[in-house]
Scaffold this motif. Structure first.
Motif, PDB file in Angstrom:
ATOM      1  N   LEU A   1       0.827  -1.205   0.000  1.00  0.00           N
ATOM      2  CA  LEU A   1       0.000   0.000   0.000  1.00  0.00           C
ATOM      3  C   LEU A   1       0.862   1.255   0.000  1.00  0.00           C
ATOM      4  CD1 LEU A   1      -2.856   1.185   0.169  1.00  0.00           C
ATOM      5  CD2 LEU A   1      -2.674   1.077   2.673  1.00  0.00           C
ATOM      6  N   LEU A   2       1.896   1.268   0.820  1.00  0.00           N
ATOM      7  CA  LEU A   2       2.796   2.425   0.866  1.00  0.00           C
ATOM      8  C   LEU A   2       3.498   2.625  -0.479  1.00  0.00           C
ATOM      9  CD1 LEU A   2       4.485   2.056   4.378  1.00  0.00           C
ATOM     10  CD2 LEU A   2       2.919   3.862   3.646  1.00  0.00           C
ATOM     11  N   ALA A   3       3.951   1.521  -1.073  1.00  0.00           N
ATOM     12  CA  ALA A   3       4.661   1.621  -2.352  1.00  0.00           C
ATOM     13  C   ALA A   3       3.748   2.153  -3.448  1.00  0.00           C
ATOM     14  CB  ALA A   3       5.233   0.258  -2.740  1.00  0.00           C
ATOM     15  N   TRP A   4       2.521   1.619  -3.529  1.00  0.00           N
ATOM     16  CA  TRP A   4       1.565   2.112  -4.531  1.00  0.00           C
ATOM     17  C   TRP A   4       1.268   3.590  -4.311  1.00  0.00           C
ATOM     18  CZ3 TRP A   4       1.024  -0.124  -8.839  1.00  0.00           C
ATOM     19  CH2 TRP A   4       0.926  -1.511  -8.973  1.00  0.00           C
ATOM     20  N   PHE A   5       0.994   3.960  -3.076  1.00  0.00           N
ATOM     21  CA  PHE A   5       0.667   5.353  -2.757  1.00  0.00           C
ATOM     22  C   PHE A   5       1.804   6.291  -3.146  1.00  0.00           C
ATOM     23  CE2 PHE A   5       1.036   8.902   0.287  1.00  0.00           C
ATOM     24  CZ  PHE A   5      -0.142   9.574  -0.003  1.00  0.00           C
ATOM     25  N   CYS A   6       3.039   5.926  -2.780  1.00  0.00           N
ATOM     26  CA  CYS A   6       4.177   6.812  -3.024  1.00  0.00           C
ATOM     27  C   CYS A   6       4.518   6.919  -4.505  1.00  0.00           C
ATOM     28  CB  CYS A   6       5.392   6.329  -2.227  1.00  0.00           C
ATOM     29  SG  CYS A   6       5.219   6.536  -0.445  1.00  0.00           S
ATOM     30  N   VAL A   7       4.431   5.808  -5.229  1.00  0.00           N
ATOM     31  CA  VAL A   7       4.722   5.854  -6.665  1.00  0.00           C
ATOM     32  C   VAL A   7       3.683   6.694  -7.397  1.00  0.00           C
ATOM     33  CG1 VAL A   7       4.785   4.478  -8.779  1.00  0.00           C
ATOM     34  CG2 VAL A   7       6.020   3.697  -6.744  1.00  0.00           C
ATOM     35  N   ILE A   8       2.406   6.474  -7.072  1.00  0.00           N
ATOM     36  CA  ILE A   8       1.330   7.249  -7.717  1.00  0.00           C
ATOM     37  C   ILE A   8       1.452   8.730  -7.371  1.00  0.00           C
ATOM     38  CG2 ILE A   8      -1.172   7.636  -7.768  1.00  0.00           C
ATOM     39  CD1 ILE A   8      -1.474   4.586  -7.359  1.00  0.00           C
ATOM     40  N   LEU A   9       1.750   9.031  -6.104  1.00  0.00           N
ATOM     41  CA  LEU A   9       1.912  10.427  -5.703  1.00  0.00           C
ATOM     42  C   LEU A   9       3.098  11.072  -6.401  1.00  0.00           C
ATOM     43  CD1 LEU A   9       0.983  12.776  -3.935  1.00  0.00           C
ATOM     44  CD2 LEU A   9       2.439  11.871  -2.085  1.00  0.00           C
ATOM     45  N   GLN A  10       4.164  10.295  -6.599  1.00  0.00           N
ATOM     46  CA  GLN A  10       5.333  10.821  -7.303  1.00  0.00           C
ATOM     47  C   GLN A  10       4.980  11.217  -8.737  1.00  0.00           C
ATOM     48  OE1 GLN A  10       9.043  11.098  -6.100  1.00  0.00           O
ATOM     49  NE2 GLN A  10       8.268  12.623  -7.522  1.00  0.00           N
TER      50      GLN A  10
ATOM     51  N   SER B   1      11.869   0.101  -9.293  1.00  0.00           N
ATOM     52  CA  SER B   1      12.090  -0.849  -8.201  1.00  0.00           C
ATOM     53  C   SER B   1      10.950  -0.817  -7.192  1.00  0.00           C
ATOM     54  CB  SER B   1      13.418  -0.546  -7.502  1.00  0.00           C
ATOM     55  OG  SER B   1      14.503  -0.716  -8.387  1.00  0.00           O
ATOM     56  N   ASN B   2      10.459   0.372  -6.878  1.00  0.00           N
ATOM     57  CA  ASN B   2       9.328   0.466  -5.959  1.00  0.00           C
ATOM     58  C   ASN B   2       8.062  -0.099  -6.589  1.00  0.00           C
ATOM     59  OD1 ASN B   2       9.701   2.091  -3.209  1.00  0.00           O
ATOM     60  ND2 ASN B   2      11.169   2.901  -4.689  1.00  0.00           N
ATOM     61  N   LEU B   3       7.910   0.053  -7.891  1.00  0.00           N
ATOM     62  CA  LEU B   3       6.786  -0.578  -8.593  1.00  0.00           C
ATOM     63  C   LEU B   3       6.880  -2.098  -8.497  1.00  0.00           C
ATOM     64  CD1 LEU B   3       6.191   1.459 -11.897  1.00  0.00           C
ATOM     65  CD2 LEU B   3       4.489   0.911 -10.139  1.00  0.00           C
ATOM     66  N   LEU B   4       8.094  -2.628  -8.629  1.00  0.00           N
ATOM     67  CA  LEU B   4       8.282  -4.071  -8.502  1.00  0.00           C
ATOM     68  C   LEU B   4       7.918  -4.545  -7.098  1.00  0.00           C
ATOM     69  CD1 LEU B   4      11.610  -4.720 -10.469  1.00  0.00           C
ATOM     70  CD2 LEU B   4       9.310  -5.518 -11.059  1.00  0.00           C
ATOM     71  N   VAL B   5       8.276  -3.757  -6.097  1.00  0.00           N
ATOM     72  CA  VAL B   5       7.893  -4.082  -4.721  1.00  0.00           C
ATOM     73  C   VAL B   5       6.373  -4.139  -4.604  1.00  0.00           C
ATOM     74  CG1 VAL B   5       7.818  -3.205  -2.349  1.00  0.00           C
ATOM     75  CG2 VAL B   5       9.985  -3.216  -3.612  1.00  0.00           C
ATOM     76  N   ALA B   6       5.702  -3.111  -5.116  1.00  0.00           N
ATOM     77  CA  ALA B   6       4.242  -3.042  -5.037  1.00  0.00           C
ATOM     78  C   ALA B   6       3.585  -4.196  -5.782  1.00  0.00           C
ATOM     79  CB  ALA B   6       3.755  -1.700  -5.596  1.00  0.00           C
TER      80      ALA B   6
ATOM     81  N   LEU C   1       8.330  11.883  -0.026  1.00  0.00           N
ATOM     82  CA  LEU C   1       8.515  10.802  -0.992  1.00  0.00           C
ATOM     83  C   LEU C   1       9.971  10.380  -1.099  1.00  0.00           C
ATOM     84  CD1 LEU C   1       6.100  11.904  -3.865  1.00  0.00           C
ATOM     85  CD2 LEU C   1       5.798  10.028  -2.247  1.00  0.00           C
ATOM     86  N   ASP C   2      10.858  11.353  -1.000  1.00  0.00           N
ATOM     87  CA  ASP C   2      12.290  11.082  -1.072  1.00  0.00           C
ATOM     88  C   ASP C   2      12.681  10.040  -0.032  1.00  0.00           C
ATOM     89  OD1 ASP C   2      14.871  11.933  -2.284  1.00  0.00           O
ATOM     90  OD2 ASP C   2      15.344  12.458  -0.208  1.00  0.00           O
ATOM     91  N   ASN C   3      12.210  10.218   1.181  1.00  0.00           N
ATOM     92  CA  ASN C   3      12.559   9.303   2.262  1.00  0.00           C
ATOM     93  C   ASN C   3      11.758   7.999   2.216  1.00  0.00           C
ATOM     94  OD1 ASN C   3      14.606  10.679   4.062  1.00  0.00           O
ATOM     95  ND2 ASN C   3      13.069  12.289   3.889  1.00  0.00           N
ATOM     96  N   MET C   4      10.520   8.068   1.749  1.00  0.00           N
ATOM     97  CA  MET C   4       9.722   6.855   1.639  1.00  0.00           C
ATOM     98  C   MET C   4      10.287   5.913   0.564  1.00  0.00           C
ATOM     99  SD  MET C   4       7.380   6.908   3.934  1.00  0.00           S
ATOM    100  CE  MET C   4       6.367   5.551   3.339  1.00  0.00           C
ATOM    101  N   LEU C   5      10.569   6.468  -0.624  1.00  0.00           N
ATOM    102  CA  LEU C   5      11.006   5.652  -1.752  1.00  0.00           C
ATOM    103  C   LEU C   5      12.444   5.170  -1.634  1.00  0.00           C
ATOM    104  CD1 LEU C   5       9.377   7.763  -4.612  1.00  0.00           C
ATOM    105  CD2 LEU C   5       8.611   5.523  -3.805  1.00  0.00           C
ATOM    106  N   HIS C   6      13.267   5.920  -0.887  1.00  0.00           N
ATOM    107  CA  HIS C   6      14.683   5.578  -0.799  1.00  0.00           C
ATOM    108  C   HIS C   6      15.111   5.003   0.543  1.00  0.00           C
ATOM    109  CE1 HIS C   6      14.668   8.737  -4.041  1.00  0.00           C
ATOM    110  NE2 HIS C   6      15.334   7.777  -4.640  1.00  0.00           N
ATOM    111  N   VAL C   7      14.249   5.081   1.549  1.00  0.00           N
ATOM    112  CA  VAL C   7      14.625   4.579   2.875  1.00  0.00           C
ATOM    113  C   VAL C   7      13.562   3.639   3.452  1.00  0.00           C
ATOM    114  CG1 VAL C   7      15.256   5.182   5.242  1.00  0.00           C
ATOM    115  CG2 VAL C   7      15.970   6.666   3.353  1.00  0.00           C
TER     116      VAL C   7
END
Length: 201
Positions: free
Chosen positions: A16-25, A44-49, A104-110
């Motif tokens: 859920l976090l990955a989908w939210f952050c990628v879409i928001l980006q 990579s975050n899309l692959l996680v999601a 998003l910077d910290n969510m997607l990279h950390v």
């Protein structure tokens, strides 16, 4: 911690976090859709999601079985781990994001990378992996790096400074690519070693 319910909750939360952050980006970025999609971080975050969505909720389907396999989950762990390492060691200091972009910077990279690595360590069943897997896992980043160079030469835009052939020249970029592939191979070998050690116990 290894119960099915805990695993499902943990995987669902990361997905859920990955989908939210990628879409928001995609939503907040002023650049083109194709530019955003050209970042290895986003892919990579899309692959996680995708992986967690299909393996958790659609595990009886072909894609569900594919994303549930140990090799695929470990490959995704490798890609998101390299995102974490390269960004926080090499790229973090080159810009100063604010507001939602800082989030998003910290969510997607950390946050998401660390969470997925923890998921891989504690919830993914460990079976024997061959050292050959490390070389197979290089295919995706290699295709990505070649794609970035070809697209960059056409549109005159590169997703990362170390791939900018217009500024650095192709000789330096080739060196950078070799170094990146070495990072992927070394990190992948470390994950295989960790996996196989867990598998034996």
């Amino acid at each position: 911690m290894k119960s099915l319910k805990t695993k499902t909750i943990f995987a669902s939360t990361i997905a859920l976090l990955a989908w939210f952050c990628v879409i928001l980006q995609f939503y907040i970025t002023e650049g083109t859709f194709s530019n955003v999609l050209s970042y290895f971080t986003i892919l990579s975050n899309l692959l996680v999601a995708l992986s967690l969505t299909f393996s958790t909720f659609l595990n009886g389907t072909k894609l569900g079985n594919f994303f549930a396999s140990l090799s695929v989950k470990t490959a995704i762990a490798l890609y998101i781990f390299v995102v974490f390492v390269v960004y926080n060691i090499v790229l973090r200091g080159i810009w100063k994001p604010t507001g939602w972009q800082l989030f998003l910077d910290n969510m997607l990279h950390v946050v998401i990378p660390v969470s997925y690595i923890l998921y891989w360590i504690f919830f993914v069943k460990k079976e024997k992996l061959s050292w050959k897997n490390g070389f197979f896992w290089l295919i995706f980043p290699l295709i990505y790096l070649v794609y970035s160079l070809i697209r960059g030469a056409i549109v005159h835009w590169y997703p990362y400074p170390f791939l900018d052939a217009q500024k650095l020249g192709y000789e330096q970029v080739r060196i950078n690519i070799v170094l990146m592939l070495f990072v992927f191979l070394a990190s992948g070998s470390a994950l295989i070693a960790i996996n196989n050690r867990f598998e034996k116990h």
